[in-house]
Design a protein around this motif. Structure first.
Motif, PDB file in Angstrom:
ATOM      1  N   ALA A 103       0.752  -1.095   0.049  1.00  0.00           N
ATOM      2  CA  ALA A 103      -0.048  -0.015   0.024  1.00  0.00           C
ATOM      3  C   ALA A 103       0.928   1.320  -0.078  1.00  0.00           C
ATOM      4  O   ALA A 103       0.745   2.415  -0.637  1.00  0.00           O
ATOM      5  CB  ALA A 103      -1.000   0.127   1.208  1.00  0.00           C
ATOM      6  N   ARG A 123      -4.279   4.603   1.079  1.00  0.00           N
ATOM      7  CA  ARG A 123      -4.281   3.356   1.027  1.00  0.00           C
ATOM      8  C   ARG A 123      -3.781   2.846   2.068  1.00  0.00           C
ATOM      9  O   ARG A 123      -3.805   1.651   2.956  1.00  0.00           O
ATOM     10  CB  ARG A 123      -3.248   3.084  -0.088  1.00  0.00           C
ATOM     11  N   LEU A 313      -7.798  -2.583  -1.472  1.00  0.00           N
ATOM     12  CA  LEU A 313      -6.487  -3.114  -1.290  1.00  0.00           C
ATOM     13  C   LEU A 313      -6.139  -4.276  -2.178  1.00  0.00           C
ATOM     14  O   LEU A 313      -5.065  -4.461  -2.864  1.00  0.00           O
ATOM     15  CB  LEU A 313      -6.368  -3.603   0.138  1.00  0.00           C
ATOM     16  N   THR A 316      -5.166  -2.668  -5.408  1.00  0.00           N
ATOM     17  CA  THR A 316      -3.975  -2.214  -5.171  1.00  0.00           C
ATOM     18  C   THR A 316      -2.964  -3.253  -5.553  1.00  0.00           C
ATOM     19  O   THR A 316      -1.891  -3.329  -6.529  1.00  0.00           O
ATOM     20  CB  THR A 316      -3.254  -1.894  -3.736  1.00  0.00           C
TER      21      THR A 316
END
Length: 588
Positions: A103, A123, A313, A316
């Motif tokens: 992150a 994040r 996430l 991500t």
């Protein structure tokens, strides 16, 4: 080239890496929750046996035996509950340790693609949100929900009417849960976006604190923040009102249902269809059956926030996993080639630089001049790989920059940005780019080349002096020269300097000239963006950038001569006749 289904499957596989290694733990937690819920029937069985056996028989030994057994089962239930709680906390910590670096890597990349700092740091907050949720009562409710039928069956076995009543209550509470989800889903997203907007304003105000103070418009900045904060509070209040209202309704319904079970049980007892002990047992079991639903509704806000954070996430991880690590190439030693690159601003998509091409050989230095806003800094960002090319390519020894990983490419590039920002670390760590076991000789060499070694050793702790946030204790010139030393650490092949003399005095400009000469002498390439001609003393090539185009490129003397005001009595040199007319403003 991979097909779309193959890419989709790859993304799904990459997203599943988030929970890789946790499936066994979740199976253990599910099993543990089953044991806890079975042991939670202890109270119902205890009441059933007390009223129907101990009291009717008047046997004290029976009462003591039942009580001892119940206490033992309660202790086991408490032990398993503690184990489940501690495992959930450790799952959160393990997930944090696994995802937080990814992150943060994305948070570092996001600003250069047009995202605000606040949005980038979100994040990291997503990781905190998921970890905090796993340590709350929300997961407990989710693990207990699948075991609700156990209590419904138990109540039904006591009497079908009681089972039907309990099932009806569970159904109503489940409907309330669905309604809560539908009503809070959109609000939760809007609330999250408003929080990002508010934090972006707060971050901007904090970074410009000196300006706000000096020119007296801090009050207006606070008012701007307050307007964004009020919008966020309104959305958050609406979300809390919905979850709080449905949570209160669910608690009231659970109490009403518990009383209804007692009332119905009493009526059935009067009718001779139920024992007195069964009334209490049914009441306890029905309350336990509905407790997970009540708990889930009460923690619904946290559940929605954690779910949305986890989905972000997953995006991500997919974004990072989509970048395959390229093969390591040998260090560049020959040339920098720019081939018809077009660069667009990541945030707006507006083209800032178009169809720029040139080539520089090892040992040469290029000065880039032109009016403000013409695209010089954009070119510097393209040469260092900060902004990717929309079209065209930047090549070191004929290899496109994308053929190197960031870590490998960083060894061969030094960059001094226009706005020098130092890390909250020591002088040594800043120059060495946070390298572990940094080469002390290389650090000192970089400082000596830029002429700041004496300045550094006069600091309180020398090279180990902590600079604080953004090196605020240093002057602009000191920050710039330390930034230049960082760019020169370990003699990178390509050194790009954007306005390197903007904060330098005469001594600093002399050191800059010697630095450029040193880069050329060792076979490196220097690219210098400048408004002040003094920065061009050691370069041999000059390019002129205007309105997003390169309008001239060639030897310094010829380009600067063509840029000077025309002399009516003098004809231009033949080499400069083909260069477009450039006014003297290019150095302004």
């Amino acid at each position: 080239m991979r097909s779309k289904p193959a890419l989709t499957g790859m993304k799904r596989k990459n997203a599943e890496k988030l929970t890789e290694g946790f499936r066994g733990i979740f199976a253990f937690l599910f099993t543990t929750s089953g044991i806890i819920n079975i042991l939670a029937l202890t109270g119902s069985f205890y009441m059933l046996q007390i009223y129907d056996r101990a009291l009717t028989s008047g046997s004290v030994p029976t009462l003591l035996a039942l009580s001892a057994l119940a206490i033992g089962l309660y202790l086991f239930q408490g032990l398993f509950d503690i184990i489940r709680s501690q495992v959930l906390v450790r799952v959160g910590a393990r997930l944090d340790a696994k995802i937080a670096p990814l992150a943060h890597q994305v948070a570092i990349d996001m600003p250069r693609f047009g995202f605000s700092t606040a949005e980038a740091l979100e994040r990291g907050r997503d990781v905190d949100t998921v970890r905090s949720f796993l340590g709350s009562q929300g997961p407990v409710a989710l693990f207990d929900l699948p075991w609700m039928p156990l209590y419904l069956i138990f109540v039904y076995m006591l009497h079908p009417y009681l089972g039907a009543l309990t099932f009806g209550g569970a159904f109503v509470l489940s409907v309330l849960t669905v309604i809560t989800e539908l009503m809070t889903r959109r609000l939760a997203s809007s609330t999250h976006q408003s929080a990002i907007a508010r934090n972006a304003i707060a971050d901007s105000n904090a970074r410009n604190a000196e300006i706000l103070k000096a020119m007296g418009f801090a009050g207006r900045a606070v008012s701007r923040f307050n307007a964004a904060n009020q919008e966020h509070l309104q959305l958050q209040t609406r979300t809390n009102d919905i979850s709080g209202t449905f949570g209160a309704v669910s608690r009231v319904l659970r109490m009403v249902l518990q009383s209804a079970v007692l009332g119905l049980g009493a009526w059935l007892t009067i009718q001779g269809e139920l024992s007195a002990g069964a009334i209490i047992a049914a009441s306890v079991a029905s309350a336990r059956a509905l407790a997970p639903v009540d708990l889930a509704i009460g923690n619904w806000k946290g559940l929605v926030a954690a779910r949305n954070a986890f989905n972000r996430l997953k995006e991500t991880v997919v974004a990072l996993a989509g970048n395959e690590a390229p093969m390591q190439l040998p260090a560049p030693t020959a040339s920098l080639k720019v081939e018809k690159i077009t660069i667009a601003a990541p945030g707006s998509g507006r083209v800032l630089l178009s169809e720029v091409s040139f080539e520089i050989k090892a040992g040469q230095a290029l000065g880039i001049i032109g009016p403000s806003g013409g695209g010089k800094t954009t070119l510097a960002r393209a040469l260092t790989g900060i902004w990717p090319a929309l079209r065209g390519s930047v090549r070191l020894d004929d290899a496109d920059l994308t053929q190197w990983s960031d870590d490998n490419l960083g060894q061969y590039i030094g960059y001094l940005p226009q706005d020098v920002a130092l890390l909250d670390a020591t002088v040594e760590e800043n120059i060495a780019r946070l390298e572990e076991d940094a080469d002390a000789r290389a650090i000192v060499e970089a400082a000596q080349i830029t002429g700041i070694h004496e300045m550094i050793v006069r600091m309180p702790d020398g090279y180990r002096t902590a600079l604080g946030p953004q090196g605020a204790s240093l002057s602009g010139g000191q920050r710039q020269r330390i930034g230049l030393a960082r760019a020169l650490y370990k003699n990178p092949f390509l050194v790009v300097m954007d306005e390197p003399n903007s904060n330098l005095d005469g001594e600093g400009e002399m050191a800059l000239t010697e630095t450029i000469k040193a880069i050329r002498a060792r076979g490196g390439i220097a690219v210098v963006i400048a408004h002040r001609p003094s920065a061009l003393a050691a370069v041999d090539l000059v390019a002129v950038i205007q309105n997003g185009k390169m309008v001239a490129f060639g030897p310094k003397e010829e380009i600067l001569k063509s840029a000077a005001p025309a002399d009516p009595g003098n004809r231009q040199a033949p080499a400069a006749q083909n260069a477009p007319r450039v006014t003297s403003r290019v150095l302004a």
